[in-house]
Every structure is written in C-alpha cells, then in structure tokens.
Design an enzyme around this catalytic site. Structure first.
Site, PDB file in Angstrom:
ATOM      1  N   ILE A  22     -10.294   7.053   9.786  1.00  0.00           N
ATOM      2  CA  ILE A  22      -9.746   8.406   9.635  1.00  0.00           C
ATOM      3  C   ILE A  22     -10.478   9.146   8.517  1.00  0.00           C
ATOM      4  CG2 ILE A  22      -7.674   9.688   8.948  1.00  0.00           C
ATOM      5  CD1 ILE A  22      -6.013   7.422  10.287  1.00  0.00           C
ATOM      6  N   ASP A  67     -12.690   2.282  -6.946  1.00  0.00           N
ATOM      7  CA  ASP A  67     -11.522   1.560  -6.436  1.00  0.00           C
ATOM      8  C   ASP A  67     -10.314   2.370  -6.902  1.00  0.00           C
ATOM      9  OD1 ASP A  67      -9.276  -0.113  -6.186  1.00  0.00           O
ATOM     10  OD2 ASP A  67     -10.501  -1.916  -6.421  1.00  0.00           O
ATOM     11  N   VAL A  68      -9.517   2.854  -5.956  1.00  0.00           N
ATOM     12  CA  VAL A  68      -8.436   3.771  -6.328  1.00  0.00           C
ATOM     13  C   VAL A  68      -7.357   3.103  -7.178  1.00  0.00           C
ATOM     14  CG1 VAL A  68      -8.785   5.336  -4.373  1.00  0.00           C
ATOM     15  CG2 VAL A  68      -7.145   3.430  -4.165  1.00  0.00           C
ATOM     16  N   ASN A  94      -6.836   9.287   1.162  1.00  0.00           N
ATOM     17  CA  ASN A  94      -6.800   8.609   2.468  1.00  0.00           C
ATOM     18  C   ASN A  94      -6.856   7.087   2.342  1.00  0.00           C
ATOM     19  OD1 ASN A  94      -7.590   8.269   5.507  1.00  0.00           O
ATOM     20  ND2 ASN A  94      -9.320   7.377   4.367  1.00  0.00           N
ATOM     21  N   TYR A 162       4.133  -2.018   3.812  1.00  0.00           N
ATOM     22  CA  TYR A 162       3.429  -0.808   4.248  1.00  0.00           C
ATOM     23  C   TYR A 162       4.412   0.340   4.447  1.00  0.00           C
ATOM     24  CZ  TYR A 162       0.280   2.190   6.961  1.00  0.00           C
ATOM     25  OH  TYR A 162      -0.486   3.246   7.402  1.00  0.00           O
ATOM     26  N   LYS A 166       4.446   3.897   2.337  1.00  0.00           N
ATOM     27  CA  LYS A 166       4.181   5.222   2.903  1.00  0.00           C
ATOM     28  C   LYS A 166       5.373   6.155   2.688  1.00  0.00           C
ATOM     29  CE  LYS A 166      -0.054   4.688   4.260  1.00  0.00           C
ATOM     30  NZ  LYS A 166      -1.164   5.508   3.731  1.00  0.00           N
TER      31      LYS A 166
HETATM   32  P1  NDP Z   1      -9.447   1.836   7.655  1.00  0.00           P
HETATM   33  O1  NDP Z   1      -9.088   0.430   7.301  1.00  0.00           O
HETATM   34  O2  NDP Z   1     -10.424   2.094   8.743  1.00  0.00           O
HETATM   35  O3  NDP Z   1      -9.924   2.634   6.363  1.00  0.00           O
HETATM   36  C1  NDP Z   1      -9.258   2.529   5.143  1.00  0.00           C
HETATM   37  C2  NDP Z   1     -10.224   2.914   4.063  1.00  0.00           C
HETATM   38  O4  NDP Z   1      -9.575   2.807   2.780  1.00  0.00           O
HETATM   39  C3  NDP Z   1     -11.423   1.988   4.027  1.00  0.00           C
HETATM   40  O5  NDP Z   1     -12.588   2.751   3.882  1.00  0.00           O
HETATM   41  C4  NDP Z   1     -11.163   1.140   2.802  1.00  0.00           C
HETATM   42  O6  NDP Z   1     -12.313   0.661   2.178  1.00  0.00           O
HETATM   43  C5  NDP Z   1     -10.471   2.153   1.915  1.00  0.00           C
HETATM   44  N1  NDP Z   1      -9.811   1.474   0.806  1.00  0.00           N
HETATM   45  C6  NDP Z   1      -8.922   0.466   0.874  1.00  0.00           C
HETATM   46  N2  NDP Z   1      -8.576   0.089  -0.360  1.00  0.00           N
HETATM   47  C7  NDP Z   1      -9.263   0.867  -1.225  1.00  0.00           C
HETATM   48  C8  NDP Z   1      -9.332   0.947  -2.641  1.00  0.00           C
HETATM   49  N3  NDP Z   1      -8.622   0.131  -3.429  1.00  0.00           N
HETATM   50  N4  NDP Z   1     -10.137   1.888  -3.185  1.00  0.00           N
HETATM   51  C9  NDP Z   1     -10.872   2.704  -2.412  1.00  0.00           C
HETATM   52  N5  NDP Z   1     -10.861   2.665  -1.069  1.00  0.00           N
HETATM   53  C10 NDP Z   1     -10.059   1.747  -0.497  1.00  0.00           C
HETATM   54  O7  NDP Z   1      -8.054   2.521   7.996  1.00  0.00           O
HETATM   55  P2  NDP Z   1      -7.656   3.896   8.658  1.00  0.00           P
HETATM   56  O8  NDP Z   1      -8.809   4.827   8.739  1.00  0.00           O
HETATM   57  O9  NDP Z   1      -6.887   3.573   9.856  1.00  0.00           O
HETATM   58  O10 NDP Z   1      -6.614   4.410   7.551  1.00  0.00           O
HETATM   59  C11 NDP Z   1      -6.828   5.518   6.712  1.00  0.00           C
HETATM   60  C12 NDP Z   1      -5.472   5.952   6.182  1.00  0.00           C
HETATM   61  O11 NDP Z   1      -4.643   6.321   7.287  1.00  0.00           O
HETATM   62  C13 NDP Z   1      -4.713   4.858   5.428  1.00  0.00           C
HETATM   63  O12 NDP Z   1      -4.036   5.415   4.330  1.00  0.00           O
HETATM   64  C14 NDP Z   1      -3.706   4.379   6.455  1.00  0.00           C
HETATM   65  O13 NDP Z   1      -2.567   3.788   5.870  1.00  0.00           O
HETATM   66  C15 NDP Z   1      -3.399   5.669   7.174  1.00  0.00           C
HETATM   67  N6  NDP Z   1      -2.833   5.508   8.500  1.00  0.00           N
HETATM   68  C16 NDP Z   1      -3.494   4.828   9.478  1.00  0.00           C
HETATM   69  C17 NDP Z   1      -2.944   4.662  10.724  1.00  0.00           C
HETATM   70  C18 NDP Z   1      -3.615   3.915  11.813  1.00  0.00           C
HETATM   71  O14 NDP Z   1      -2.958   3.645  12.838  1.00  0.00           O
HETATM   72  N7  NDP Z   1      -4.904   3.577  11.693  1.00  0.00           N
HETATM   73  C19 NDP Z   1      -1.623   5.223  11.044  1.00  0.00           C
HETATM   74  C20 NDP Z   1      -1.003   5.948   9.960  1.00  0.00           C
HETATM   75  C21 NDP Z   1      -1.593   6.066   8.739  1.00  0.00           C
HETATM   76  P3  NDP Z   1     -12.695  -0.919   2.213  1.00  0.00           P
HETATM   77  O15 NDP Z   1     -13.479  -1.070   3.460  1.00  0.00           O
HETATM   78  O16 NDP Z   1     -13.476  -1.089   0.952  1.00  0.00           O
HETATM   79  O17 NDP Z   1     -11.418  -1.694   2.226  1.00  0.00           O
END
Ligand code: NDP
Length: 257
Positions: A22, A67-68, A94, A162, A166
């Site tokens: 996303i 890292d957030v 995000n 989770y 949220k």
């Molecule tokens: P992905 O797992 O594809 O992407 C998540 C991203 O967050 C990755 O790039 C990951 O990086 C990054 N991330 C995780 N932890 C950290 C950190 N500590 N610091 C910086 N970056 C970090 O997931 P989605 O694209 O699906 O999700 C994006 C958002 O949408 C999230 O907040 C998720 O909860 C929300 N969401 C998703 C849904 C879904 O069905 N997919 C539904 C509803 C909400 P890394 O590779 O390094 O871990």
C-alpha cells in the site's frame, strides 16, 4: 476549481513503509498529484526499489532509512527534512505489521509488543516529530493507515494485538486532529479492508479462511493498493479541507454486516 484542490504540486510528502504494498501505491498516487515524495523504509534497498518504481514513471523521489520505533531517529529525520529543500507538509504513517492466526491465549510477549511498538508507538513518534514542524509552519496534512480491524473483530483468525493497535491508531488520529485543528494541521485515517499485499499473502494457502472473508464482504472481493492510495491522496489534499479526525472506511461494505 475542484481539480486544483486535488493537486499536490509544491507539497512535500513522506510515506513510511513506502517501498512496497500500500505504501508504494501511495507514493505513486502522491507523486502523480504533483508532490515531491520521500520514501521512508527500514531497509535502504526497499527505498531504492520504490525510488526506481517512481523513476520508471518519470517521478523523482528521495529515500530515507528509518525504523519508526526509534523515536530519536524519527525526530532527527523530521528535523533534518524541515531544514531541507523538501520540508514535509504531507505525512503518511503507513508502516505497520500484523501477527495474524495468533490466538490471544498463546500469544508471545514479543508478538504483542512488536505489533504495538510499530503500529501505535511508531505512528505517534512520526506524527509528533513531523507534526511539530507542520504546527510551526501553520499547515500540514497527516494521514494514518488504520484498518477495519480497528472497528470490528476479524474472523476466523485471532489477531487481537493487531486489532487493538489499529483501534489505537484511529483514536490517536482523533486526538491529534482535535489538538491541532486550530493550528492548520489536519489528521485523518483510512481504514482499509483486506488488501492484496504481502501482509495478506498467508490467506492464499487457506481457502476456507479466504472464503470466510469474502462471505463477510458485500462486494465479495479484496481491495487493491490503488483503491487505498486514492483515498489517501484525497485526504492529503485540499479537497479534504473540512476533514479532520475522520476515519474513512474503504472496505467493499465489510463493516455494513
Ligand atoms: P506490507 O507488509 O506490504 O508493508 C508494510 C511496510 O511497513 C513494509 O514496507 C515494512 O517494511 C514497513 N515497516 C514495518 N515495520 C516498520 C518499521 N518498524 N519501520 C519502518 N517501516 C516498517 O503491508 P501492507 O502494504 O499491506 O500494509 C501497509 C499498511 O496498511 C499497514 O499499516 C497495515 O496494517 C495496513 N493495512 C493493510 C491491510 C491489508 O490487508 N494488507 C488492511 C488494512 C490495513 P519491512 O519490509 O522493513 O518490514
């Protein structure tokens, strides 16, 4: 007049977790609307991959590594960018993780803490650090990525960490919106249903679970990353100038039933 309000020309956006899923679609949507985009990722290779994906569409972007969960590092980057040519006035929180198929009674301490640390603490550290500079400038727009999981309890999989995280993101969004509304900074959230990204890949091997999700969704399908990015684009833009503290649900009707 209406189309101009959707333009982000002259704006500088930062998207956490912007290298894939996303987040990457949000980067593309904001860049297409005219914003300069900074892709914030934990792994520099992800930022570079995102930067190349945008370059392929003729959009320039920067990458930063953060890292957030590291509040000091988040603050340092916010301070550095505030003094740069691209002071951030659009922040998209995000980055997030899930620990699904994880019943509460057997959840480990680490699983609970990791989810809360990234999804809740990380969102707050980013909002606080970048929000300070937006308040000083008297304008800015923040969009947090929440979830329908903050509004309902998903089934059949247990994922209380989770869901609780949220719900906290949604309420944090409202708290910051109320505190900052009089000072030019809007804070909203999008609450997506299941979206086809690496986060939901585990469902591909569990047909019964996937069918339960689809039965619970009036539209009978998952969402695409583009369908969430377009909501984020709207919320970030002046077209949403009256919206603050809103949790915009993008769920194919999931929360109707
Ligand atoms: P992905 O797992 O594809 O992407 C998540 C991203 O967050 C990755 O790039 C990951 O990086 C990054 N991330 C995780 N932890 C950290 C950190 N500590 N610091 C910086 N970056 C970090 O997931 P989605 O694209 O699906 O999700 C994006 C958002 O949408 C999230 O907040 C998720 O909860 C929300 N969401 C998703 C849904 C879904 O069905 N997919 C539904 C509803 C909400 P890394 O590779 O390094 O871990």
């Amino acid at each position: 007049m209406y189309r101009e309000k959707l333009s982000l020309a002259g704006r500088n956006a930062l998207v956490t977790g912007g290298g894939q899923g996303i987040g990457l679609a949000i980067c593309e949507a904001l860049a297409e609307a005219g914003a300069h985009v900074t892709i914030a990722t934990r792994d520099p290779r992800d930022a570079e991959a995102g930067r190349q994906a945008l370059a392929a569409r003729n959009y320039a972007a920067d990458g930063v590594v953060v890292d957030v969960t590291d509040a000091a590092a988040v603050t340092a980057i916010a301070d550095r960018l505030a003094a740069s040519d691209h002071p951030i006035d659009v922040l998209i929180c995000n980055a997030g993780i899930s620990r699904s198929q994880n019943p509460a009674e057997s959840m480990s301490d680490d699983d609970w803490l990791d989810v809360v640390d990234i999804n809740v603490n990380g969102t707050f550290w980013c909002c606080r650090a970048f929000g300070r500079h937006m308040l000083a400038a008297g304008r800015g727009s923040i969009v947090n990525v929440g979830s329908i999981s903050g509004l309902i309890v998903n089934r059949p999989q247990g994922q209380s960490s989770y869901n609780a995280s949220k719900a906290a993101v949604h309420h944090l969004t409202k708290c910051l919106a109320a505190e900052w509304a009089g000072r030019g900074v809007r804070v909203n959230a999008v609450a997506p249903t299941y979206i086809n990204t690496p986060m939901t890949a585990f469902a591909k091997s569990n047909r019964a679970m996937y069918d339960t999700w689809m039965d619970a969704t009036p539209m009978g399908r998952v969402g695409t990353v583009e369908e969430i990015a377009s909501v984020v684009h709207f919320l970030a833009s002046d077209a949403a100038s009256l919206l603050t503290g809103s949790i915009v649900v993008a769920d194919g009707g999931y929360t109707c039933w």
